[in-house]
Design a protein around this motif. Sequence first.
Motif, mmCIF file in Angstrom:
data_model
loop_
_atom_site.group_PDB
_atom_site.id
_atom_site.type_symbol
_atom_site.label_atom_id
_atom_site.label_comp_id
_atom_site.label_asym_id
_atom_site.label_seq_id
_atom_site.Cartn_x
_atom_site.Cartn_y
_atom_site.Cartn_z
ATOM 1 N N ARG A 1 31.990 14.236 -32.606
ATOM 2 C CA ARG A 1 31.757 12.885 -32.077
ATOM 3 C C ARG A 1 31.540 12.917 -30.564
ATOM 4 N NH1 ARG A 1 36.590 10.195 -35.719
ATOM 5 N NH2 ARG A 1 35.336 9.818 -37.599
ATOM 6 N N PHE A 2 32.356 13.708 -29.867
ATOM 7 C CA PHE A 2 32.217 13.768 -28.410
ATOM 8 C C PHE A 2 30.927 14.482 -28.017
ATOM 9 C CE2 PHE A 2 32.705 15.901 -24.323
ATOM 10 C CZ PHE A 2 33.036 14.834 -23.514
ATOM 11 N N TRP A 3 30.731 15.698 -28.536
ATOM 12 C CA TRP A 3 29.625 16.528 -28.061
ATOM 13 C C TRP A 3 28.263 16.115 -28.607
ATOM 14 C CZ3 TRP A 3 29.978 19.091 -23.827
ATOM 15 C CH2 TRP A 3 31.214 19.592 -23.404
ATOM 16 N N SER A 4 28.215 15.490 -29.778
ATOM 17 C CA SER A 4 26.898 15.048 -30.271
ATOM 18 C C SER A 4 26.366 13.925 -29.379
ATOM 19 C CB SER A 4 26.976 14.580 -31.725
ATOM 20 O OG SER A 4 27.852 13.472 -31.875
ATOM 21 N N GLU B 1 26.722 23.808 -21.916
ATOM 22 C CA GLU B 1 27.508 22.887 -22.740
ATOM 23 C C GLU B 1 27.095 22.988 -24.211
ATOM 24 O OE1 GLU B 1 27.371 18.977 -20.997
ATOM 25 O OE2 GLU B 1 28.828 19.533 -19.455
ATOM 26 N N ALA B 2 25.804 23.169 -24.472
ATOM 27 C CA ALA B 2 25.350 23.354 -25.853
ATOM 28 C C ALA B 2 25.940 24.632 -26.440
ATOM 29 C CB ALA B 2 23.822 23.392 -25.910
ATOM 30 N N ASN B 3 25.963 25.685 -25.648
ATOM 31 C CA ASN B 3 26.516 26.953 -26.120
ATOM 32 C C ASN B 3 28.011 26.829 -26.392
ATOM 33 O OD1 ASN B 3 25.905 29.758 -26.738
ATOM 34 N ND2 ASN B 3 27.202 30.276 -25.000
ATOM 35 N N TYR B 4 28.716 26.101 -25.522
ATOM 36 C CA TYR B 4 30.144 25.840 -25.714
ATOM 37 C C TYR B 4 30.358 25.101 -27.040
ATOM 38 C CZ TYR B 4 34.666 23.492 -25.035
ATOM 39 O OH TYR B 4 35.943 23.002 -25.200
ATOM 40 N N PHE B 5 29.538 24.070 -27.284
ATOM 41 C CA PHE B 5 29.677 23.246 -28.488
ATOM 42 C C PHE B 5 29.470 24.088 -29.745
ATOM 43 C CE2 PHE B 5 27.614 19.359 -30.817
ATOM 44 C CZ PHE B 5 28.728 19.244 -31.644
ATOM 45 N N ARG B 6 28.443 24.915 -29.759
ATOM 46 C CA ARG B 6 28.197 25.694 -30.982
ATOM 47 C C ARG B 6 29.288 26.749 -31.185
ATOM 48 N NH1 ARG B 6 22.818 29.492 -30.279
ATOM 49 N NH2 ARG B 6 23.446 30.567 -28.382
ATOM 50 N N ASN B 7 29.837 27.288 -30.101
ATOM 51 C CA ASN B 7 30.957 28.218 -30.238
ATOM 52 C C ASN B 7 32.187 27.530 -30.805
ATOM 53 O OD1 ASN B 7 29.550 30.438 -29.313
ATOM 54 N ND2 ASN B 7 30.258 30.238 -27.188
ATOM 55 N N ARG B 8 32.428 26.292 -30.368
ATOM 56 C CA ARG B 8 33.570 25.530 -30.897
ATOM 57 C C ARG B 8 33.410 25.299 -32.398
ATOM 58 N NH1 ARG B 8 37.722 25.434 -30.231
ATOM 59 N NH2 ARG B 8 38.329 23.281 -30.573
ATOM 60 N N LEU B 9 32.191 24.951 -32.823
ATOM 61 C CA LEU B 9 31.943 24.710 -34.248
ATOM 62 C C LEU B 9 32.203 25.981 -35.060
ATOM 63 C CD1 LEU B 9 28.665 22.624 -33.905
ATOM 64 C CD2 LEU B 9 30.842 21.772 -34.812
ATOM 65 N N MET B 10 31.772 27.113 -34.537
ATOM 66 C CA MET B 10 31.964 28.384 -35.225
ATOM 67 C C MET B 10 33.450 28.734 -35.306
ATOM 68 S SD MET B 10 29.916 31.927 -34.547
ATOM 69 C CE MET B 10 30.617 32.158 -32.900
ATOM 70 N N GLU B 11 34.183 28.518 -34.198
ATOM 71 C CA GLU B 11 35.622 28.784 -34.186
ATOM 72 C C GLU B 11 36.348 27.914 -35.208
ATOM 73 O OE1 GLU B 11 36.096 29.998 -29.438
ATOM 74 O OE2 GLU B 11 36.754 28.044 -30.161
ATOM 75 N N ASP C 1 28.372 23.266 -40.059
ATOM 76 C CA ASP C 1 27.302 24.271 -40.135
ATOM 77 C C ASP C 1 25.942 23.639 -39.811
ATOM 78 O OD1 ASP C 1 28.814 26.514 -40.760
ATOM 79 O OD2 ASP C 1 28.686 26.197 -42.930
ATOM 80 N N GLU C 2 25.723 22.452 -40.332
ATOM 81 C CA GLU C 2 24.465 21.739 -40.085
ATOM 82 C C GLU C 2 24.321 21.389 -38.603
ATOM 83 O OE1 GLU C 2 22.467 17.420 -41.231
ATOM 84 O OE2 GLU C 2 24.073 18.229 -42.505
ATOM 85 N N VAL C 3 25.416 20.911 -38.017
ATOM 86 C CA VAL C 3 25.402 20.559 -36.592
ATOM 87 C C VAL C 3 25.168 21.814 -35.752
ATOM 88 C CG1 VAL C 3 26.738 19.575 -34.692
ATOM 89 C CG2 VAL C 3 26.905 18.564 -36.973
ATOM 90 N N HIS C 4 25.771 22.926 -36.156
ATOM 91 C CA HIS C 4 25.611 24.191 -35.434
ATOM 92 C C HIS C 4 24.139 24.578 -35.334
ATOM 93 C CE1 HIS C 4 25.696 28.576 -34.784
ATOM 94 N NE2 HIS C 4 26.872 28.380 -34.199
ATOM 95 N N VAL C 5 23.389 24.385 -36.416
ATOM 96 C CA VAL C 5 21.948 24.697 -36.408
ATOM 97 C C VAL C 5 21.226 23.806 -35.392
ATOM 98 C CG1 VAL C 5 19.820 24.631 -37.771
ATOM 99 C CG2 VAL C 5 21.919 25.547 -38.784
#
Length: 269
Positions: free
Chosen positions: A16-19, A116-126, A75-79
Motif C-alpha cells: 500500500r505504501f510503496w505502490s 526505492e524501486a529496488n528496495y521495494f522489490r527486495n522487501r517483497l522477495m524477503e 509476486d505479481e507486484v514484484h514483476v
Amino acid sequence: MELLDAFVARSLEEVRFWSRIMKEHSLFLRLGFRCEDTVLINEANHFYATFENIESRANRFTLNEDPNVIRRFNDEVHVAVSHIWLFKRKVLGLILTCQLPGANNFPLLVDHVSREANYFRNRLMELNTGRLEPLPDAIIDENVFFLRIMADHAKFISHLLDPSERKLIDQANQFSADFDQLLFQARDLESMRPQSQTVPLLDQFLDQNRVSVKSLRDFKKTARDLIEACRIKSIIHPLLADHVFREAEHFLFIIDMFENSLTGKTAHQ
C-alpha cells in the motif's frame, strides 16, 4: 520468522505504501520529460496506471486474506516493480549520455527513485521467502538506505526552490549536510559490524537518527503547507512536497518499530 497473519499485515502495509510511491514516481518523471518524448511519456503513463491498479487492489484486501493469495499478489507486484526499475535505469542512462537535453529530471532524482524501486522489490522477495534480516543487520541496513533518501530529499528541495527563496534554501542545504553526516556515521557503524551491533550502540544510533528525521519531517510539512497555499516560489509540485513528507513519516515508523523490537517491547503495526 513471522506468523501468517503478520505476513499478510506486513505485506499489505508495504504494498500500500510503496505502490503509491511508485505511482507518483511515474507522474514526476513524466512531468520532467520534454513534450517530444512521447514514447517515454506513454511508458510513464502506463506505469502510473499499473501502480494505481495495484494500490487499489491492495487497499481492497483485508488482514484476514489467505496468505497464499497475498504471496501470489506480492509476486505479481514484484514483476511490475522490476519493470519500473528497468524503466528508471533506462531514463537515467539517456540523461547521463545527454540524449534528453532540456528535460527536467535530475540524474540523482532518477537514481533515487530507482533505488526505492529496488528496495521495494527486495522487501517483497524477503516477505515471500520469509528470509528477513536479523534485527541488528536490519537496523543498520534500513538506516543506511533511508538516511541517504532523506539527504537526497533535502538536496532536491534546495534545487527546486526558486533561487530567491534564500532562507529556505539555506535550511534545506543544512539538512542535506546533516543527513550526509548521519549517513557517514551509519556507514561507519556498518563497516564495524558485527562488533558494533550492541544494544547500547544501536539504541543510541536510532535515537540520534529519530531526532534528525523528526526535524526534517517538520521542515517538509511546513514546506508542503506553504507550497499548497502558494506562499513560496518554487517549481515543486504540491504532490512531490507531500510525497517526501510521507517518506519521512515512514522512516520514523520504521525507527520506532526497531526501537520497540530492540528494547523488548511489542512493535506496533
